[in-house]
Design a protein around this motif. Structure first.
Motif, PDB file in Angstrom:
ATOM      1  N   ALA A 320       0.886  -1.265   0.057  1.00 51.35           N
ATOM      2  CA  ALA A 320      -0.200   0.037   0.020  1.00 51.35           C
ATOM      3  C   ALA A 320       0.814   1.356  -0.277  1.00 51.35           C
ATOM      4  O   ALA A 320       0.384   2.498  -0.526  1.00 51.35           O
ATOM      5  CB  ALA A 320      -1.060   0.061   0.947  1.00 51.35           C
ATOM      6  N   LYS A 321       2.067   1.139   0.321  1.00 44.85           N
ATOM      7  CA  LYS A 321       2.883   2.123   0.515  1.00 44.85           C
ATOM      8  C   LYS A 321       3.677   2.602  -0.839  1.00 44.85           C
ATOM      9  O   LYS A 321       3.898   3.433  -1.412  1.00 44.85           O
ATOM     10  CB  LYS A 321       4.011   2.318   1.587  1.00 44.85           C
ATOM     11  CG  LYS A 321       3.571   2.283   2.992  1.00 44.85           C
ATOM     12  CD  LYS A 321       4.831   2.127   4.022  1.00 44.85           C
ATOM     13  CE  LYS A 321       4.541   2.328   5.598  1.00 44.85           C
ATOM     14  NZ  LYS A 321       5.392   1.918   6.323  1.00 44.85           N
ATOM     15  N   ASP A 322       3.701   1.360  -1.614  1.00 37.65           N
ATOM     16  CA  ASP A 322       4.507   1.506  -2.794  1.00 37.65           C
ATOM     17  C   ASP A 322       3.308   1.542  -4.081  1.00 37.65           C
ATOM     18  O   ASP A 322       3.870   2.325  -5.066  1.00 37.65           O
ATOM     19  CB  ASP A 322       5.152  -0.147  -2.873  1.00 37.65           C
ATOM     20  CG  ASP A 322       6.063  -0.080  -4.413  1.00 37.65           C
ATOM     21  OD1 ASP A 322       6.888   0.701  -4.202  1.00 37.65           O
ATOM     22  OD2 ASP A 322       5.744  -0.925  -5.102  1.00 37.65           O
ATOM     23  N   ARG A 323       2.339   1.258  -3.948  1.00 37.07           N
ATOM     24  CA  ARG A 323       1.410   1.082  -5.042  1.00 37.07           C
ATOM     25  C   ARG A 323       0.710   2.408  -5.441  1.00 37.07           C
ATOM     26  O   ARG A 323       0.045   2.889  -4.513  1.00 37.07           O
ATOM     27  CB  ARG A 323       0.502  -0.219  -4.880  1.00 37.07           C
ATOM     28  CG  ARG A 323      -0.705   0.016  -6.039  1.00 37.07           C
ATOM     29  CD  ARG A 323      -0.499  -0.780  -7.211  1.00 37.07           C
ATOM     30  NE  ARG A 323      -1.650  -0.676  -8.070  1.00 37.07           N
ATOM     31  CZ  ARG A 323      -1.629  -1.272  -9.311  1.00 37.07           C
ATOM     32  NH1 ARG A 323      -0.659  -1.149  -9.915  1.00 37.07           N
ATOM     33  NH2 ARG A 323      -2.799  -1.197 -10.187  1.00 37.07           N
ATOM     34  N   LEU A 324       1.008   3.117  -6.661  1.00 39.90           N
ATOM     35  CA  LEU A 324       0.315   4.353  -6.817  1.00 39.90           C
ATOM     36  C   LEU A 324      -1.108   3.974  -7.358  1.00 39.90           C
ATOM     37  O   LEU A 324      -1.102   3.135  -8.419  1.00 39.90           O
ATOM     38  CB  LEU A 324       1.150   5.090  -7.674  1.00 39.90           C
ATOM     39  CG  LEU A 324       2.361   5.425  -7.293  1.00 39.90           C
ATOM     40  CD1 LEU A 324       3.390   6.196  -8.417  1.00 39.90           C
ATOM     41  CD2 LEU A 324       2.573   6.282  -5.977  1.00 39.90           C
ATOM     42  N   GLY A 345      -8.583   6.663   2.525  1.00 36.47           N
ATOM     43  CA  GLY A 345      -9.289   6.015   3.630  1.00 36.47           C
ATOM     44  C   GLY A 345      -9.464   4.853   4.034  1.00 36.47           C
ATOM     45  O   GLY A 345      -9.345   4.313   4.901  1.00 36.47           O
ATOM     46  N   ASP A 346     -10.019   4.197   2.885  1.00 36.68           N
ATOM     47  CA  ASP A 346     -10.628   2.794   2.849  1.00 36.68           C
ATOM     48  C   ASP A 346      -9.460   1.803   3.002  1.00 36.68           C
ATOM     49  O   ASP A 346      -9.681   1.074   3.815  1.00 36.68           O
ATOM     50  CB  ASP A 346     -11.648   2.603   1.806  1.00 36.68           C
ATOM     51  CG  ASP A 346     -12.418   1.318   2.024  1.00 36.68           C
ATOM     52  OD1 ASP A 346     -12.937   1.255   2.997  1.00 36.68           O
ATOM     53  OD2 ASP A 346     -12.216   0.154   1.157  1.00 36.68           O
ATOM     54  N   VAL A 347      -8.315   2.456   2.552  1.00 33.30           N
ATOM     55  CA  VAL A 347      -7.182   1.454   2.495  1.00 33.30           C
ATOM     56  C   VAL A 347      -6.745   1.404   4.129  1.00 33.30           C
ATOM     57  O   VAL A 347      -6.061   0.682   4.550  1.00 33.30           O
ATOM     58  CB  VAL A 347      -6.115   1.663   1.320  1.00 33.30           C
ATOM     59  CG1 VAL A 347      -4.821   0.935   1.762  1.00 33.30           C
ATOM     60  CG2 VAL A 347      -6.890   1.435   0.038  1.00 33.30           C
TER      61      VAL A 347
ATOM     62  N   CYS B 591     -10.991   7.827  13.585  1.00 33.17           N
ATOM     63  CA  CYS B 591      -9.969   6.990  13.726  1.00 33.17           C
ATOM     64  C   CYS B 591      -9.108   6.577  12.447  1.00 33.17           C
ATOM     65  O   CYS B 591      -7.941   6.567  12.571  1.00 33.17           O
ATOM     66  CB  CYS B 591     -10.573   5.550  14.149  1.00 33.17           C
ATOM     67  SG  CYS B 591     -10.373   4.968  16.016  1.00 33.17           S
ATOM     68  N   CYS B 592      -9.918   6.206  11.430  1.00 35.77           N
ATOM     69  CA  CYS B 592      -9.024   5.578  10.288  1.00 35.77           C
ATOM     70  C   CYS B 592      -8.607   6.850   9.460  1.00 35.77           C
ATOM     71  O   CYS B 592      -7.247   6.748   9.127  1.00 35.77           O
ATOM     72  CB  CYS B 592     -10.219   4.847   9.546  1.00 35.77           C
ATOM     73  SG  CYS B 592     -10.626   3.501  10.382  1.00 35.77           S
TER      74      CYS B 592
END
Lengths: 600, 600
Positions: A320-324, A345-347, B591-592
């Motif tokens: 998730a940090k890597d994928r644009l 937000g949902d991630v 929170c999220c």
């Protein structure tokens, strides 16, 4: 992606900050240990897990063990991993120095286990089953049986299994049909079929010692007539050297959804009426012995599930940090650069939920491991007894909650990766498949719920429950920061409601509300477990809040903030869901109990 | 076990009792149809699904399609199944008689689809994708493109795909990089890479028509510059006969967790700068066209998930009736006979939950299918418009809820089977794996939540929502039995609370609460979907309660009792869980949203 199997800061936090594991070194048994020696063992575990276990985790999933008519073959890497584990002395890690052990606390051994489970649960199963079987033999077997098998098991040249389940007897061990007939020489002849026996056949060791539940002719009906036997794959001669093959045959390999690297077998004992077995302990007491093994195994299942969950969490976090992908308000023009998906937000929600599940589960399992240490090494006999009661009470939750929420965490990891998560080119789907075993084996989660509801809550007049309440209240009383006090404030009413419904829940087991009580057992387990994990999160949040006042490095500040946020998440998002269960339990809702077979 | 794919009584109940599908025959389009002709089509679907699709479902999971360097090979049974589907005329089932169709309602075609999805979702994907692609071509393509491809697609000699996703562009279609350059003859040259293209390569048909999203040079940025092209695997000559191969290459097969029988491909368009494509409709309007396909596909995904869930439910139900294990109070002596596990309360719970999930999901999907029929065949233009608004609003829920709860149902099916459920020797684990795709493809459930929260709830000033409320209230007002009234009474306060928070939820999207609103989008989708399914269960319960007063056969009495009980279960056990979400939405819990990347 090249990720550490476990963030060392996480282990340090669990072991040294939340549990104060260093204080164990003041106890006689661990006197020669220190944080340094603990860390050295953790380093070794991390190194072997990283170098020997992790590299073939995916490979072993794809190249399952096969039976070629003569023997079961598997990747060579499995044997080198297991050998490295054995050579490092992990099998006897808990044992006395005189036995060749390292006299390590359960808490530290659990942390080591974490590395292996995170790296490769299938290969890890082989030594872990050996440890469990060795423990039973060490504790209950006669000197003769011990000297025949134990030293070889501790060095790993013999491995072990638990052979309980039969084709028609899984949860209901009272109905096993395997028979044992005593011979003049004091040994027994075993005859019967066992199913789903993990590590039941392989060439990883010179011998396999099956711990087999069987009934001796003339024994009482049901669980009171079950005895436990050590049944070797190869017999030993009078010098305890390997002799001819025992009458144990592989009836077939079973093909599982996950844990594919661990052989799952159907075994036939005594097809030729010549299967030699050695009684362990006394006749008809086998289930009690097996339950020592089973209870340890249940703690291991919970922790393993937490670690597989943790692995998926770490992978999906890195992804998730890597994928644009996509943009985040307010910069949402097509010409604006894309953002890493962790900014959506949902991630964040899916990652935070994973963190809350797996780190909450880890904390609970480490708490259980510490109780094991207390049972064995506290000086005060009463305090040891109290630890036993408490661990008995927590065991169903430690087995069931992490296994249920480990799978949920892995499900979220897949979802974070999207289409990639659904492919076998990425590792999270294997985590999900591997973890799905954990709510089933060593007593299904349904069995855990019944164990809690019908036994553990009331054991010794609710002694464990009283102790638990006192511990929770003591921890809550220690909280000083306003943030964490707000969390305590949120948990307390749920805890109070849980305690208040118990007297009636007990009554319901003895009257016409029994069917509804049993059908709703999962609600009781869910309430109980969620409160435990909430407690674990308050412990972690309190530790983090205190550490924040002293922390100086940016990494540490972030780490503790993350703990506080995950605690908030758990208590605001997950805890309130038990309102439903509390309501069902309060009213003995009979929806499920009333459902008739014909109505489906 | 030899189970029917779907109990016909269940389909009859959904189609004729809950939805009154027979009344469609009064509409001009369906004038030549009757319940008898509908049933004849259902019989055909059941027969082909049972004889041609079901037998290789497990086999195709084990023997995945392979690329031999020349072509993609797979089990022969796949082609005979697809051929049988085509020969029975299902591809054009919805179309006019003049087009070679059967002019069947969507509701009935959906029921037919149920048989194929329950039998073999992987093989079913091939014709279903063709149907979806054919619909787009039929609706939006020029006569020339239509005549080139459509007749062959409708007879099944050509198949179709949806080629949207690219390696770096999944949920964010604005960022696709595939380019299209117009040629003097009006055709385009396409260049780019597409990923996860289902059915992207195979030998099941003479030609494959890829519907490709691409950007024409000079087009506006973002989604406003996307066009849609028909790109054939083989070009056609001037007589629309097959000619040479187009410049479309298989870059690789992707190996999925489930749906293994369906090829998932990476495709390269225009590696040699010679990939011919035909514009569909107008330039830069491609996303709108694709969204017609996508919206249909979303309904299909939800229904497919419900059916895979249903299949696992039916299997675990049959297993639970058959498998003897343990005893039920009061006859718990070892000498008492064992009982089928369906008599254990916790097993009943797991079966009842599955029933409530999958039959609730089916009812919701059939409701959506009926709206499709209303959109196309109601006489009154206004009423058609209303149906469109309503379906738009329901679509995110119809896609997401069944896909989430279909997986949950399959998880419970595994748990009912215990150790057996975890093995590939039993079919439920494949259901679970197959179904896991559904929360991801055709827009992840996270995307559905955003679609609902940021668009659908407010579309046309909340017209859909107003219509929905009116329909729910009308159905609730019809309820006459006390049992079902009690359920209405339980649902109404949740519905009222949902409606009451909407004005503030709308405001939150426009102020500083936006990040929290977006991070909590899944809560809104969960509340909305759960209320919809509760409504569906009240509709089913009311129908069942009325039918009970007339039913005479024991089977029918049991069936309707089961419906009432499942409705009770859903509303007492599942609905209350949305309290948590309502609370989070009311307070814009942050929170999220507050969680920082560095804190993980």
């Amino acid at each position: 992606m090249d990720l550490p199997l476990i963030k060392r800061k996480e282990l340090d936090f669990q072991l040294y900050e939340c549990l104060d594991t260093e204080t164990l070194c003041q106890r006689a048994r661990f006197f020669e240990h220190s944080r340094d020696t603990f860390n050295a063992v953790l380093d070794t575990a991390e190194r072997i897990a990283t170098d020997k276990f992790a590299p073939h985790n995916t490979l072993a999933d794809k190249a399952e063990p096969e039976f070629n008519g003569q023997s079961v073959t598997m990747l060579d890497a499995v044997k080198s991993a297991v050998d490295a584990y054995n050579e490092a002395g992990f099998i006897a890690g808990r044992y006395d120095y005189e036995e060749g052990g390292m006299q390590l606390p359960e808490t530290v051994m659990t942390a080591c286990a974490g590395y292996f489970m995170a790296a490769n649960p299938s290969t890890t199963a082989y030594p872990f089953l050996t440890v469990a079987a060795a423990n039973v033999i060490r504790t209950f077997a006669s000197d003769a049986v011990k000297s025949a098998f134990l030293p070889r098991m501790l060095e790993g040249t013999y491995t072990g299994t638990m052979a309980l389940t039969e084709p028609h007897a899984g949860s209901s061990l009272a109905d096993i049909k395997t028979r044992a007939v005593k011979q003049d020489d004091g040994t027994y002849r075993i005859k019967g079929s066992k199913l789903y026996i993990s590590a039941g056949e392989h060439e990883l060791s010179e011998n396999i010692i099956h711990l087999v539940l069987a009934k001796i002719d003339g024994a009482p009906d049901g669980v009171k007539g079950i005895s436990l036997f050590a049944v070797p794959k190869y017999r030993l001669d009078s010098n305890n050297e390997l002799a001819d093959k025992n009458d144990v045959a592989l009836a077939g390999l079973i093909h599982k959804l996950g844990y594919r690297g661990t052989t799952s077998t159907a075994l036939s004992f005594g097809d030729n009426d010549d299967c030699l077995g050695y009684l362990i302990g006394e006749e008809n007491v086998g289930l009690k012995y097996m339950f020592q093994m089973m209870n340890e195994a249940r703690l291991g299942v919970g922790f393993g599930a937490a670690m597989i969950g943790y692995r998926g969490y770490q992978y999906s976090l890195a992804y998730a940090k890597d994928r644009l992908q996509g943009r985040a308000a307010p910069n949402i023009a097509p010409s604006d650069p894309q953002v890493p998906i962790i900014e959506h937000g949902d991630v964040k929600r899916m990652l935070l939920a994973q963190k809350a599940y797996v780190e909450g589960a880890m904390a609970l399992c480490f708490y259980g491991a510490r109780l094991v240490d207390d049972i064995h090494t506290l000086e005060d006999k009463n305090a040891r007894k109290e630890s036993t009661e408490l661990l008995d009470l927590l065991t169903p939750a430690i087995k069931a909650w992490p296994s249920e929420f480990g799978v949920k965490a892995n499900d979220l990891a897949i979802q974070v990766l999207g289409g990639a998560g659904y492919t076998r080119e990425y590792p999270v789907e294997q985590c999900w498949r591997d973890n799905r075993l954990n709510p089933i084996h060593e007593g299904t989660n349904g069995i855990q719920a019944l164990d809690l509801l019908t036994r553990k809550l009331w054991q010794n007049r609710g002694m464990g429950l009283g102790l638990l309440q006192a511990r929770i209240e003591a921890d809550f009383a220690k909280v000083s920061s306003d943030d964490v006090k707000a969390l305590v404030h949120a948990v307390s009413p749920y805890l109070a409601q849980f305690v208040s419904i118990l007297p009636n829940a007990a009554k319901g087991l003895g009257d016409t509300r029994l069917p509804a009580s049993l059908a709703n057992a999962s609600c009781m387990l869910n309430v109980f477990s969620t409160l435990l994990v909430s407690w674990m999160w308050i412990r972690q949040a309190n530790t983090a809040a205190n550490a924040l006042t002293r922390a100086t490095s940016e990494d540490d500040l972030h780490f503790y903030q993350g703990k506080l946020q995950a605690a908030k998440y758990f208590i605001r998002w997950e805890l309130p869901l038990i309102k439903r269960d509390l309501n069902i339990l309060t009213h003995f809702d009979s929806c499920c109990a009333d459902m008739q077979q014909e109505w489906f």
